[in-house]
Design a protein around this motif. Structure first.
Motif, mmCIF file in Angstrom:
data_model
loop_
_atom_site.group_PDB
_atom_site.id
_atom_site.type_symbol
_atom_site.label_atom_id
_atom_site.label_comp_id
_atom_site.label_asym_id
_atom_site.label_seq_id
_atom_site.Cartn_x
_atom_site.Cartn_y
_atom_site.Cartn_z
ATOM 1 N N TYR A 94 44.191 54.583 5.361
ATOM 2 C CA TYR A 94 43.709 53.559 4.422
ATOM 3 C C TYR A 94 43.221 52.330 5.199
ATOM 4 O O TYR A 94 42.153 51.774 4.911
ATOM 5 C CB TYR A 94 44.833 53.170 3.469
ATOM 6 N N THR A 95 44.004 51.943 6.226
ATOM 7 C CA THR A 95 43.642 50.775 7.026
ATOM 8 C C THR A 95 42.349 51.014 7.788
ATOM 9 O O THR A 95 41.479 50.130 7.848
ATOM 10 C CB THR A 95 44.778 50.437 8.016
ATOM 11 N N SER A 96 42.198 52.205 8.392
ATOM 12 C CA SER A 96 40.977 52.533 9.121
ATOM 13 C C SER A 96 39.773 52.561 8.200
ATOM 14 O O SER A 96 38.688 52.080 8.553
ATOM 15 C CB SER A 96 41.124 53.884 9.822
ATOM 16 N N CYS A 97 39.979 53.117 7.012
ATOM 17 C CA CYS A 97 38.881 53.242 6.061
ATOM 18 C C CYS A 97 38.435 51.864 5.559
ATOM 19 O O CYS A 97 37.250 51.613 5.362
ATOM 20 C CB CYS A 97 39.308 54.130 4.889
ATOM 21 N N GLN A 98 39.410 50.961 5.376
ATOM 22 C CA GLN A 98 39.051 49.667 4.810
ATOM 23 C C GLN A 98 38.532 48.684 5.869
ATOM 24 O O GLN A 98 38.002 47.641 5.526
ATOM 25 C CB GLN A 98 40.231 49.045 4.073
ATOM 26 N N LYS A 99 38.684 49.051 7.182
ATOM 27 C CA LYS A 99 38.272 48.119 8.227
ATOM 28 C C LYS A 99 36.793 47.787 8.117
ATOM 29 O O LYS A 99 36.391 46.617 8.216
ATOM 30 C CB LYS A 99 38.590 48.716 9.599
ATOM 31 N N LYS A 100 35.961 48.784 7.899
ATOM 32 C CA LYS A 100 34.519 48.535 7.770
ATOM 33 C C LYS A 100 34.235 47.711 6.524
ATOM 34 O O LYS A 100 33.413 46.792 6.546
ATOM 35 C CB LYS A 100 33.756 49.847 7.716
ATOM 36 N N VAL A 101 34.940 48.029 5.443
ATOM 37 C CA VAL A 101 34.733 47.280 4.203
ATOM 38 C C VAL A 101 35.170 45.831 4.382
ATOM 39 O O VAL A 101 34.512 44.904 3.890
ATOM 40 C CB VAL A 101 35.503 47.938 3.043
ATOM 41 N N VAL A 102 36.274 45.621 5.121
ATOM 42 C CA VAL A 102 36.750 44.261 5.398
ATOM 43 C C VAL A 102 35.681 43.477 6.140
ATOM 44 O O VAL A 102 35.389 42.319 5.813
ATOM 45 C CB VAL A 102 38.063 44.289 6.211
ATOM 46 N N GLY A 103 35.081 44.110 7.151
ATOM 47 C CA GLY A 103 34.022 43.444 7.907
ATOM 48 C C GLY A 103 32.877 43.022 7.021
ATOM 49 O O GLY A 103 32.327 41.918 7.161
ATOM 50 N N ASP A 104 32.495 43.891 6.081
ATOM 51 C CA ASP A 104 31.400 43.566 5.167
ATOM 52 C C ASP A 104 31.774 42.405 4.243
ATOM 53 O O ASP A 104 30.972 41.499 3.994
ATOM 54 C CB ASP A 104 31.025 44.786 4.328
ATOM 55 N N VAL A 105 33.016 42.432 3.737
ATOM 56 C CA VAL A 105 33.460 41.370 2.826
ATOM 57 C C VAL A 105 33.515 40.032 3.552
ATOM 58 O O VAL A 105 33.079 38.999 3.022
ATOM 59 C CB VAL A 105 34.843 41.722 2.229
ATOM 60 N N VAL A 106 34.044 40.039 4.785
ATOM 61 C CA VAL A 106 34.124 38.797 5.559
ATOM 62 C C VAL A 106 32.723 38.281 5.872
ATOM 63 O O VAL A 106 32.460 37.071 5.786
ATOM 64 C CB VAL A 106 34.924 39.023 6.859
ATOM 65 N N ARG A 107 31.818 39.179 6.243
ATOM 66 C CA ARG A 107 30.455 38.761 6.575
ATOM 67 C C ARG A 107 29.762 38.139 5.368
ATOM 68 O O ARG A 107 29.124 37.090 5.467
ATOM 69 C CB ARG A 107 29.653 39.970 7.078
ATOM 70 N N VAL A 108 29.890 38.774 4.208
ATOM 71 C CA VAL A 108 29.279 38.225 2.993
ATOM 72 C C VAL A 108 29.935 36.900 2.619
ATOM 73 O O VAL A 108 29.257 35.949 2.199
ATOM 74 C CB VAL A 108 29.394 39.236 1.833
ATOM 75 N N SER A 109 31.259 36.801 2.792
ATOM 76 C CA SER A 109 31.956 35.545 2.491
ATOM 77 C C SER A 109 31.442 34.417 3.372
ATOM 78 O O SER A 109 31.359 33.261 2.930
ATOM 79 C CB SER A 109 33.467 35.718 2.693
ATOM 80 N N GLY A 110 31.091 34.751 4.630
ATOM 81 C CA GLY A 110 30.572 33.733 5.536
ATOM 82 C C GLY A 110 29.268 33.133 5.081
ATOM 83 O O GLY A 110 28.925 32.001 5.468
ATOM 84 N N THR A 111 28.517 33.833 4.234
ATOM 85 C CA THR A 111 27.245 33.296 3.735
ATOM 86 C C THR A 111 27.467 32.167 2.729
ATOM 87 O O THR A 111 26.513 31.479 2.364
ATOM 88 C CB THR A 111 26.399 34.405 3.089
ATOM 89 N N PHE A 112 28.707 31.980 2.284
ATOM 90 C CA PHE A 112 29.020 30.893 1.352
ATOM 91 C C PHE A 112 29.557 29.660 2.087
ATOM 92 O O PHE A 112 30.158 28.780 1.472
ATOM 93 C CB PHE A 112 30.060 31.369 0.323
ATOM 94 N N SER A 113 29.324 29.589 3.403
ATOM 95 C CA SER A 113 29.854 28.486 4.206
ATOM 96 C C SER A 113 29.420 27.126 3.676
ATOM 97 O O SER A 113 30.198 26.171 3.660
ATOM 98 C CB SER A 113 29.422 28.636 5.667
ATOM 99 N N GLU A 114 28.172 27.032 3.244
ATOM 100 C CA GLU A 114 27.674 25.747 2.748
ATOM 101 C C GLU A 114 28.460 25.288 1.526
ATOM 102 O O GLU A 114 28.723 24.095 1.355
ATOM 103 C CB GLU A 114 26.184 25.854 2.423
ATOM 104 N N VAL A 115 28.836 26.238 0.674
ATOM 105 C CA VAL A 115 29.636 25.900 -0.510
ATOM 106 C C VAL A 115 30.981 25.318 -0.078
ATOM 107 O O VAL A 115 31.408 24.260 -0.558
ATOM 108 C CB VAL A 115 29.849 27.151 -1.391
ATOM 109 N N PHE A 116 31.642 25.998 0.854
ATOM 110 C CA PHE A 116 32.966 25.553 1.299
ATOM 111 C C PHE A 116 32.882 24.213 2.025
ATOM 112 O O PHE A 116 33.759 23.359 1.861
ATOM 113 C CB PHE A 116 33.597 26.606 2.218
ATOM 114 N N GLU A 117 31.842 24.018 2.824
ATOM 115 C CA GLU A 117 31.695 22.754 3.556
ATOM 116 C C GLU A 117 31.538 21.584 2.592
ATOM 117 O O GLU A 117 32.089 20.497 2.821
ATOM 118 C CB GLU A 117 30.496 22.838 4.498
ATOM 119 N N ASN A 118 30.800 21.776 1.507
ATOM 120 C CA ASN A 118 30.628 20.707 0.525
ATOM 121 C C ASN A 118 31.921 20.449 -0.242
ATOM 122 O O ASN A 118 32.251 19.294 -0.546
ATOM 123 C CB ASN A 118 29.484 21.049 -0.435
#
Length: 707
Positions: free
Chosen positions: A502-526
């Motif tokens: 389960y952990t191995s399978c979700q590792k790639k998905v985690v990377g995708d979720v973190v990467r997409v979350s990083g695109t909201f940096s401007e929201v968090f900075e404000n």
């Protein structure tokens, strides 16, 4: 700490000592956060094979952030400054560039300079510089000794680099990769500078910003104006006790420690630190801050409501920074979601305020929060988290991708649930077999040993015969006995194997979720900018109302009008000490009448405290805080210069008297008719007659002519 021993058998071997992890963390904090004369390198290996894995300086602590702030708040944002002095037509110019890696910000400035580098000193103080890059081979006509003294006085690490590193070739192209937005505004900004481009190129190379693709598109760049804020020299910072010191007996010894009533984790502290080094000059901006503080002072429910909510806010800036790391996981994503989910409650508290400053609160805080909470901004991030992350598992301290987010994870989740059900059923059967109650007497635990049963030693004595015959005892400790049997061991092994898949399978998905979350940096900075400002302003209000004698709002006037009148003024740090019954003093600086004052009196009469408290009150007012007075009217000052205390510098061949004269010369070169100058016992480094007659009087006459 163990005894010193040598690493390596040759003459190139170095002395070493073995320390615990806790001691290493203490050493790292001392080197990178407190001292400014060392750098830190971390090597890994054994024998003769060692490799550098981490390096850090007081200005670049990124590699060690996890160690430095694992159990401590990040109270300051370290800044690296690069300087390039140049002489053109007998005039000295300085090109300056700075890098704030915490807030991902670059800046440029260039300005004419005097021989004492007073403008550079003010810039280093205002920026909170921790490290300064300087070309090792400057023009021979420029005397760098005063500049090096300024850097040392500001407690900044000096790092010399080759002049060839201060290059501006392909600078616009390089910046276009890391600056957020279009490259055209960057080109227009660079075209305004001649001397600051080389320092900017040196910073990009030194910090290796282009080598880390997580920096791409995440930096901002600005033109830095020295005249935006009140200028402070390093002597004023020390004289007014602005920053915390190692020898402070308690937090109230410094202005930062006294005024730090912030609630958020780190964000408010960093902003307060910056505000204290960057007092405002614009009367309207100062009054806007004072209006907000007054609103919080007059409405205790508003202030307390905000404090309760702000305490639940994590350090959004650092969490956003964590998202950009290649090793990022789901934890910062979830914490950002949890922190930002408190914002609707903060909005609700602010909306309940209907006092005279409600319009300011709406424009300053409510409207920005509403803008960034919109469905197409934070709403999209919220939907991502609620869809992708199994929030129900947070109660167990686990950060998992939701099985509904991926079909493969869904299958593995079902299999895990089947095994978990078998383990829970076995728990019930075992309790029945041993004649113990489930959970109360026989507990099921999951940890490093897998799934095991645990009972107290008292219960173990009752079932010892059956336990030794049918079960395997794993561990006996004070808190009880842990044991298992063949069925539980097989089920636990199945669970661990499935969980690994389960952990191995979700590792790639985690990377995708973190990467997409990083695109909201401007929201968090404000969000971070708004919340940290709210935090500091309510902190000012809390200080003003909780002191033994409440603070008052000062009347602020422009620098070319009004006077400085402080009635019943007190020193905020001194009156906060236990057992001190502070006697208030009046200070009346009136243009044309008492604009210049000489304070006399016996030893221990409070002369030094009085002149310091005048500077502290003016500084606090221009930061936007209420002041410890019965009544206060303050004409805005463009800078505060101080010469308080003196010491010799034997390594540079400078006597106490000479040091006094050098500091006084810096004041005369930088002061204007809008400055506040604090001098304590000028000329005491020599004989009384010479100090008073030749030095003090000459200085005062010249100062009166200039200012």
């Amino acid at each position: 700490m163990s005894a010193l021993r040598q690493l390596g058998s040759s003459s190139d071997g170095i002395l070493s000592a073995s320390v615990s992890k806790a001691m290493f963390e203490t050493i790292a904090r001392n080197i990178l956060l407190e001292r400014t004369d060392c750098t830190l390198e971390l090597y890994e290996g054994s024998g003769s094979n060692w490799r550098l894995t981490k390096s850090g300086t007081p200005g670049n602590i990124g590699s060690f952030e996890d160690i430095l702030f694992a159990n401590n708040d990040m109270e300051d944002s370290p800044v690296i400054v690069a300087l390039f002095p140049a002489c053109r037509e007998s005039q000295l110019y300085v090109g300056l560039s700075f890098l704030d890696m915490t807030n991902r910000k670059l800046g440029l400035a260039e300005f004419p300079e005097d021989s004492r580098f007073t403008n550079v000193e003010s810039a280093l103080v205002a920026l909170g510089c921790k490290e300064c890059l300087l070309p090792a081979d400057c023009e021979k006509s420029i005397d760098l000794n005063p500049l090096q003294d300024v850097i040392s006085n500001c407690n900044v690490l000096l790092t010399e680099k080759k002049k060839a590193d201060f290059k501006s070739r392909d600078l616009a192209q390089d910046l276009g990769r890391i600056i957020r937005g279009s490259v055209e505004p960057v080109r227009d900004l660079l075209s305004q500078f001649d001397y600051a481009l080389g320092p900017l190129g040196a910073l990009l190379s030194y910090a290796e910003l282009l080598a880390d693709d997580t920096n791409y598109g995440n930096y901002t760049i600005e033109k830095y104006n020295l005249n935006c804020y009140m200028r402070l020299d390093s002597a004023a910072v020390r004289a007014l006790n602005i920053a915390e010191g190692k020898t402070d007996v308690n937090k109230n010894f410094s202005l930062f420690g006294l005024m730090n009533r912030t609630c958020t984790v780190g964000m408010g502290k960093r902003l307060l630190n910056r505000w204290l080094k960057q007092p405002l000059l614009d009367v309207n901006e100062i009054n806007n801050r004072l209006d907000m503080v007054q609103a919080f002072v007059e409405d205790p429910e508003l202030r307390q409501g905000l404090r309760q909510q702000l305490k639940r806010i994590s350090d959004i800036d650092r969490l956003t920074h964590s998202l950009r790391k290649k090793s990022a996981n789901l934890q910062p994503v979830v914490k950002l979601y949890q922190s930002c989910s408190r914002i609707p409650y903060i909005k609700g508290i602010l909306q309940q305020y209907n006092g005279q400053f409600s319009t300011l609160i709406r424009s300053k805080f409510l409207e920005p929060l509403e803008e960034w909470m919109a469905k197409n901004r934070f709403g999209r991030f919220s939907s991502l988290v609620e869809t992708a992350i199994d929030l129900a598992q947070l109660e167990n301290g686990e950060y998992r991708i939701s099985p509904l987010y991926s079909s493969d994870l869904g299958v593995l989740k079902d299999e895990l649930s089947v095994v978990e059900n078998h383990i829970n059923n076995l728990h019930v059967d075992t309790a029945s077999d041993l004649d113990l109650s489930v959970d109360k007497q026989l507990k099921l635990e999951k940890g490093s040993l897998g799934h095991v049963f645990r009972m107290s030693k008292k219960e173990e004595q009752k079932v010892r015969k059956k336990l030794t015959g049918s079960y395997l005892i794993i561990e006996t400790r004070k808190d009880g006995v842990k044991f298992t049997n063949s069925k539980l061991k097989n089920l636990s092994d199945q669970y661990q194997a499935l969980f690994g898949e389960y952990t191995s399978c979700q590792k790639k998905v985690v990377g995708d979720v973190v990467r997409v979350s990083g695109t909201f940096s401007e929201v968090f900075e404000n969000f971070a900018a708004v919340l940290s400002e709210l935090d500091v302003l309510q902190s000012f209000a809390d200080l003003a109302t909780s002191c033994p004698v409440p603070y008052v709002r000062p009347d602020i006037t422009a620098s070319d009008e009004g006077d400085i009148v402080l009635l019943g003024s007190r020193h905020p740090c001194l009156e906060a000490q236990d057992g001190v019954n502070f006697i208030p003093n009046d200070c009346t600086l009136v243009r044309g009448k008492s604009w210049f004052q000489i304070i006399t009196g016996p030893n221990m009469g409070g002369k030094s405290t009085f002149i310091r408290q005048v500077g502290v009150n003016v500084l606090m007012a221009q930061v936007g805080s209420f002041v410890p007075c019965d009544q206060a009217s303050i004409s805005v000052r463009d800078c505060i210069f101080a010469r308080v205390g003196a010491g010799d510098c034997q390594l540079h061949g400078v006597s106490t008297f000479m040091q006094e004269m050098l500091e006084t010369a810096s004041i005369l070169k930088g002061a204007s008719d809008k400055s506040l100058i604090i001098i304590d016992e000028l000329g005491r480094g020599t004989s009384t007659y010479d100090g008073f007659g030749q030095c003090c009087i000459a200085f005062l006459v010249f100062l009166l002519q200039v200012c």
